[in-house]
Structures are given as C-alpha cells and as structure tokens.
Design an enzyme around this catalytic site. Structure first.
Site, PDB file in Angstrom:
ATOM      1  CE  LYS A 188      -1.448   2.660   3.108  1.00 16.39           C
ATOM      2  NZ  LYS A 188      -1.400   3.991   2.419  1.00 16.39           N
ATOM      3  N   GLY A 240       5.226   3.502  10.726  1.00 22.28           N
ATOM      4  CA  GLY A 240       4.521   4.775  10.778  1.00 22.28           C
ATOM      5  C   GLY A 240       4.345   5.234  12.208  1.00 22.28           C
ATOM      6  CB  SER A 241       2.061   7.693  13.697  1.00 20.11           C
ATOM      7  OG  SER A 241       0.765   7.159  13.530  1.00 20.11           O
ATOM      8  CB  THR A 242       3.118   5.420  18.456  1.00 21.38           C
ATOM      9  OG1 THR A 242       4.551   5.348  18.377  1.00 21.38           O
ATOM     10  CG2 THR A 242       2.654   4.559  19.617  1.00 21.38           C
ATOM     11  N   GLY A 245      -0.175   2.595  14.532  1.00 24.29           N
ATOM     12  CA  GLY A 245       0.302   1.246  14.841  1.00 24.29           C
ATOM     13  C   GLY A 245      -0.560   0.547  15.871  1.00 24.29           C
ATOM     14  CD  GLU A 262      10.619   1.763  12.146  1.00 23.56           C
ATOM     15  OE1 GLU A 262      10.449   2.686  12.992  1.00 23.56           O
ATOM     16  OE2 GLU A 262      10.863   1.967  10.958  1.00 23.56           O
ATOM     17  CB  CYS A 296      11.615   6.730  12.645  1.00 24.72           C
ATOM     18  SG  CYS A 296      12.537   5.452  11.756  1.00 24.72           S
ATOM     19  CD  GLU A 395       8.584  10.157  15.431  1.00 22.56           C
ATOM     20  OE1 GLU A 395       9.601   9.648  14.945  1.00 22.56           O
ATOM     21  OE2 GLU A 395       7.462   9.632  15.379  1.00 22.56           O
TER      22      GLU A 395
END
Length: 491
Positions: A188, A240-242, A245, A262, A296, A395
């Site tokens: 994707k 990507g972002s937490t 995730g 990750e 990151c 972040e």
C-alpha cells in the site's frame, strides 16, 4: 551543483503514473479518487495520483491470495527464490538514479541525502537473496521417540505499509524479507509518495517474479484500514506513527493476524564527559535532524554533561546554523522543506508549545528566511528543556532538537530512558568500552557509538511504544515465517 527538477510525465511510464500493478498486470484503477501531489519547495501542484477504491484493494488481495495458495513462489526452495531476488536487486540498483530523484521530487528530500540512503534498497534486497540461499528452512531434531522436522513456512499473504518519508529504503526492508520467506505481498503506497513502489513493480516484472507475488496499490487511510482488516491478509508489516500502529495491532488481534510494527522515536544522543567535542558536533549536525528531522531514527534529544553544557551548546548551535537550508535539488543543500503544509503547521505548533512551556530557542524557530513559498522551517535548537515538556517527549518529525543537561552518568541514563519511545540512540565518548557499557543500559533497539550506523544484516526496531518485532537481519526474515513441527517415529 543543481539537479534538474523532476518531470513526472517524461521520467515515469504511463503505467506507473496511472495504473496499479495487480496479478502481474498493469490494471486500470476502479475508483475515481485522486490526489494532487504538491511540490513542498514551491507549493505548486505537480501531478494527479489515482487512489484505490475498496474494489481495487479486494482485487489486489485476491491476486496475492491466489498466488500464495496456488502459485509456485511459496513452494520454491530458498536458493530458487534467491535467484529471482538477486536479479530484482540488480535491476533496482540500475534504476537508482531515477528512484533517488523520485524521493526528492515527491517529498523534498535533499538529493545528497537521497543519494546516500537510496542505495540501501538494493543492498537490502541482495542481503535477503544471500540469506534465502543459505537459510535452514527445515531442520531435523532428535526427540524422545525418533525425530522431528521443524519447518519454517511463509506466513502467507502480507500487507506491506511503509510511510511517505522514506518509502524506498523502508519498503526494501519489508519486501526483501517477505519475498525471501516465500510470502506474497500487497504494497500500500501512501498518497504523498506513491511512485516508488510502482517503479519497484516494474523492476519485479522485469526480474520475472511470478504473477501475483507483488501487488501495488496507492491508497488513503480508509482504504488502508480496509486492507488491514481483510481476512485474506495473514500479516501486516507497518512502519509509521505509534497511534496508527496501535490501531493496526487491535484490528489484527481481533482475527489473530500477525503483525510487525516499526513506530515512532524520540532518540537520545548521550555525550559523555570525555567526548571529543569537534567530532561529536560534526556527527550530530547531520544525524540530529537529517531530512529536516523527518526520519524516525533522528537523534532529537541531546544529553550533555552540565560541566560542558555551555561549550557544547555554542559549538552545536554554530554547526546547525551553518547548515544550508534551501532547494532540495541543489547538491549543497543540507535541509530542504518539510514534506507538506500539514507537516509545516504541525512542526511550528510544536515549536510554539516549547516556548509556551518555558524552553528557550538558541537558533531557528520560524519559517526559513528567504523562502516566501515552500514548507521551509529553520533548524531549531531548544535549551532549558525539562523532561516533562512536550518537545522532550513527543516525536516532532521536523528540524527541532532539544538539549538537556545532566549531572552524572546515572542521571544521563535516567534521562535517556525517561521516554515512551525506544527506537534509536547514540553514545559519544573517547572510550569505546565505556560508551558500549553505557549503551547496553539504554532501553532502545539500536545504539551507535560515536555516530549513526545501519546495516542490512542487523535488526532494526524499537522497545516500548517504538514498535513490536524487528526488520533487517535474520530477525527480519523470522517475522515472515511460521514454524511447523512434524514428529516422525523411530525407524
């Protein structure tokens, strides 16, 4: 030297510009959804991007499912898959000039930065070709009553989701391991950087990878969520972002699909009291806010001994202020724009929050001078930062670094570990032994002594809210395998 600006219609094929790659064919897009790519340097529109509908997602999942269940890929031996992977890596390597320029064109990565890191993609694919050639997919183990064959089988159909900031190298981590394991994949692509994966599909087609093994669609959030929830997908590999995730993990757990995450980072660089100031500042000037901090592993928290705080702040601030901010197509540019208007506003909001909470800016803090258009932000350094401040904990994903003073090594370790994240880190010292001993106590997935390193054969991933699982190395291959034990009687 200034590189020519990217011409999408001339440099990319019509297939890449207007179709998806599904079941070995360049398929017309079912839906009417589109997104306009905006040049982050000028804010001018560049080209329109077709986006997937739910039916496009279904088509891609069905193709990957059929290729896994009925096709040859999962049944090939490791060395057989390695032959395809090695050729794939060679073709990707041949197209690196295009892929490097594409990185700059889509999200404004400076060409020097893109050139340095784009080569990681074919290196990662080649590494997994080598590993597939030698990996023991079957082991024989003695048991109480005979023996057992322990078979490492591919997990199945995998959704690969990499972020907009570094599609090419991050996707190579996932794709190399998934293909080496024998999985089939749906990639994707994000709307912000849609074309990397489609160019990789052209490379895979040229390499003769069987139909349906690699499928590529460009999709926005709702359609991406639809892909993650599909019962035809056995595993999701997400970077990507937490926040996203966590959502993916919850969806996967409902149907016990496998997942690797990750996620974000707020990595600390710890400068021990014996560090070489010039060498440390030289390294951190480039690793604390690479690609305008939109990576990151950026070392965004600099922990400095109180006894050397003033001299370090002075030297580091001078180094940061000397970085060239400007046209990403210029080889001498260190920092280009952030990738989008949304990112621009987000970073400026974080800078304002730092000021509101009592931190002090020693350089930067606003739109980069001389840039009336484009999403340019000055490299920004904060001091007088305390651990509870927003800029010390979240972040930012922009060219913003905080410097925090510590009293002794124990205090430095507490500050380093006082984070919800644990992705990367670094320790600077003239004693490798001392730095390594300190590094072993940091709760983070990767630590480099006196710099920043990454390598295909070494696992990458994080502790705490920086994710689950690892990519790269044998550990990255393990993430795409299931273990089956077949007990055999004694003869």
């Amino acid at each position: 030297m200034k590189q020519p600006v990217f011409d999408f219609k001339r440099e990319l094929s019509e297939n890449v510009l207007s179709r998806f790659f599904i079941a070995g064919q360049w398929s017309p897009v079912d839906g009417a959804l589109r997104r306009t790519l905006i040049d982050p340097s000028t804010e001018a529109p560049m080209c329109d991007v077709p986006l997937a509908s739910f039916s496009d997602i279904d088509h891609a999942v069905a193709a990957a499912r059929q290729a896994f269940d009925l096709g040859p890929w999962a049944q090939l031996s490791g060395p057989q898959r390695a032959t395809h992977l090695r050729l794939f890596a060679e073709i990707v390597n041949d197209r690196l000039p295009l892929l490097t320029r594409l990185w700059t064109a889509q999200v404004g990565a400076p060409v020097a930065f893109a050139g340095r890191f784009s080569g990681f993609a074919p290196a990662m694919l080649d590494y997994y070709a080598q590993l597939a050639e030698t990996f023991e997919f079957t082991q024989v183990r003695e048991t109480f009553e005979g023996k057992a064959d322990v078979i490492r089988q591919p997990v199945g159909v995998v959704a690969l989701i990499a972020p907009w900031n570094a599609q090419l190298p991050i996707l190579a981590y996932k794709l190399g391991a998934a293909l080496a394991a024998g999985c089939t994949v749906i990639i994707k692509s994000p709307p912000e950087s849609p074309f990397d994966a489609l160019v990789l599909a052209e490379c895979a087609e040229e390499a003769g990878i069987p139909d349906g093994v690699i499928n590529v669609v460009t999709a926005d959030r709702d359609e991406g969520a639809y892909l993650v929830a599909s019962h035809g997908v056995d595993k999701v590999s997400f970077t990507g972002s937490t926040a996203v995730g966590k959502t993916i993990a919850n969806v996967c757990i409902q149907r016990m699909a496998r997942f690797t995450l990750e996620l974000g980072g707020k990595s600390a660089a710890i400068i021990l009291d014996d560090a070489d100031l010039q060498a440390t500042v030289g390294a951190l000037a480039h690793f604390s806010m690479p690609f305008s901090g939109q990576i990151c592993f950026a070392q965004t928290r600099l922990l400095v001994p109180q006894s050397r705080h003033e001299e370090f702040v002075s030297a580091y601030t001078q180094a940061i202020a000397s970085l060239a901010v400007g046209d990403p197509w210029d080889d001498t540019t260190h920092l280009g724009p952030v990738a989008s208007a949304t990112q621009y506003e987000r970073v400026l909001a974080y800078i304002q929050s730092g000021l509101d909470e009592g931190a002090r800016i020693v350089t930067g803090g606003s739109r980069a001078k001389g840039h009336g258009s484009g999403f340019f932000i000055e490299p920004t350094v904060f001091v007088d930062v305390t651990p509870e401040m927003t800029i010390a904990r979240q972040e930012i994903f922009g060219p913003v670094v905080v410097i925090m003073a510590y009293e002794d090594d124990a205090h430095a370790l507490r500050l380093a570990n006082d984070s919800d994240f644990g992705l990367s880190g670094s320790v600077f010292s003239t004693s490798t032994e001392r730095a390594a001993a300190f590094a072993r106590q940091i709760k983070t997935g990767n630590v480099t002594i006196n710099g920043l390193q990454m390598a295909p054969n070494v696992p990458f991933g994080g502790f705490k809210q920086s994710g689950m699982g690892r990519e790269g190395g044998p550990e990255g291959l393990d993430a795409f395998l299931e273990s089956q034990a077949i007990y055999l009687p004694s003869v």
